[in-house]
Design a protein around this motif. Structure first.
Motif, PDB file in Angstrom:
ATOM      1  N   TRP A  41       0.741  -1.348  -0.197  1.00 36.32           N
ATOM      2  CA  TRP A  41       0.012  -0.058   0.167  1.00 36.32           C
ATOM      3  C   TRP A  41       0.802   1.170   0.041  1.00 36.32           C
ATOM      4  CZ3 TRP A  41       0.820   2.869   4.578  1.00 36.32           C
ATOM      5  CH2 TRP A  41       1.446   2.219   5.522  1.00 36.32           C
ATOM      6  N   LEU A  42       2.083   1.087   0.275  1.00 32.59           N
ATOM      7  CA  LEU A  42       3.143   2.299   0.305  1.00 32.59           C
ATOM      8  C   LEU A  42       3.290   2.761  -1.084  1.00 32.59           C
ATOM      9  CD1 LEU A  42       5.751   1.162   2.986  1.00 32.59           C
ATOM     10  CD2 LEU A  42       3.842   2.893   3.366  1.00 32.59           C
ATOM     11  N   GLU A  58      -2.683  -2.083 -11.701  1.00 33.91           N
ATOM     12  CA  GLU A  58      -1.907  -2.535 -10.418  1.00 33.91           C
ATOM     13  C   GLU A  58      -2.239  -4.035 -10.007  1.00 33.91           C
ATOM     14  OE1 GLU A  58      -1.476   1.509  -8.014  1.00 33.91           O
ATOM     15  OE2 GLU A  58      -3.581   0.503  -8.230  1.00 33.91           O
ATOM     16  N   ILE A  59      -3.551  -4.281 -10.270  1.00 25.86           N
ATOM     17  CA  ILE A  59      -4.180  -5.717 -10.053  1.00 25.86           C
ATOM     18  C   ILE A  59      -3.458  -6.693 -10.872  1.00 25.86           C
ATOM     19  CG2 ILE A  59      -6.180  -7.262 -10.159  1.00 25.86           C
ATOM     20  CD1 ILE A  59      -8.068  -4.593  -9.354  1.00 25.86           C
ATOM     21  N   GLY A  60      -3.457  -6.433 -12.002  1.00 25.00           N
ATOM     22  CA  GLY A  60      -2.562  -7.441 -12.921  1.00 25.00           C
ATOM     23  C   GLY A  60      -1.167  -7.628 -12.430  1.00 25.00           C
ATOM     24  N   PHE A  61      -0.519  -6.667 -12.356  1.00 24.90           N
ATOM     25  CA  PHE A  61       0.650  -6.746 -11.726  1.00 24.90           C
ATOM     26  C   PHE A  61       0.857  -7.717 -10.501  1.00 24.90           C
ATOM     27  CE2 PHE A  61       4.595  -4.912  -9.519  1.00 24.90           C
ATOM     28  CZ  PHE A  61       5.452  -5.435 -10.395  1.00 24.90           C
ATOM     29  N   ILE A 111       8.180   3.860  -9.071  1.00 21.96           N
ATOM     30  CA  ILE A 111       6.543   3.889  -8.346  1.00 21.96           C
ATOM     31  C   ILE A 111       5.936   4.611  -9.544  1.00 21.96           C
ATOM     32  CG2 ILE A 111       5.449   5.075  -6.576  1.00 21.96           C
ATOM     33  CD1 ILE A 111       7.756   5.120  -4.837  1.00 21.96           C
ATOM     34  N   VAL A 112       4.992   3.977  -9.979  1.00 19.18           N
ATOM     35  CA  VAL A 112       4.050   4.525 -11.185  1.00 19.18           C
ATOM     36  C   VAL A 112       2.828   5.168 -10.750  1.00 19.18           C
ATOM     37  CG1 VAL A 112       3.145   3.951 -13.499  1.00 19.18           C
ATOM     38  CG2 VAL A 112       5.143   2.615 -12.610  1.00 19.18           C
ATOM     39  N   GLY A 113       2.696   6.587 -11.145  1.00 15.73           N
ATOM     40  CA  GLY A 113       1.389   7.205 -10.886  1.00 15.73           C
ATOM     41  C   GLY A 113       0.276   7.331 -12.104  1.00 15.73           C
TER      42      GLY A 113
END
Length: 113
Positions: A41-42, A58-61, A111-113
């Motif tokens: 979660w960070l 994010e789910i897929g990764f 960190i991808v936003g």
């Protein structure tokens, strides 16, 4: 002597009991975290209201890494093929190409936003 091609991968498989769990919310096009383990979660997820949610990329990764179990509304596990379908249709704000780019950058530690 021919050398076999290298198939190095940074994918890390984790035991089910150390994976976080999220429930897919179709209306939001995201996974709402129901049990968070570790420190994922960070660097992933967005807060919507008081809930932590993961976008489809994010789910897929995270599912590929074994760090997340995605559930449907009946608490049944959603498999990786169904997650890939959600990504491929492009309905949830992420195309297949964007997912591949996201996955590549995350595997490099960004960190991808």
């Amino acid at each position: 002597m021919d050398a076999a091609p290298s198939t190095s991968s940074r994918v890390q498989f984790r035991r089910r009991n150390v994976a976080s769990r999220a429930r897919w919310v179709e209306e939001a096009g995201a996974g709402e975290v129901v049990e968070s383990k570790g420190k994922l979660w960070l660097t992933t997820g967005v807060t919507r209201g008081s809930k932590l949610c993961y976008n489809v990329e994010e789910i897929g990764f995270l599912v590929e890494k074994g760090a997340l179990i995605l559930l449907n509304d009946k608490d049944e596990m959603i498999g990786i093929e169904a997650i890939y379908e959600k990504i491929a249709v492009g309905k949830y704000g992420c195309s297949w190409d964007a997912f591949q780019a996201y996955k590549h950058l995350k595997s490099l530690g960004y960190i991808v936003g």
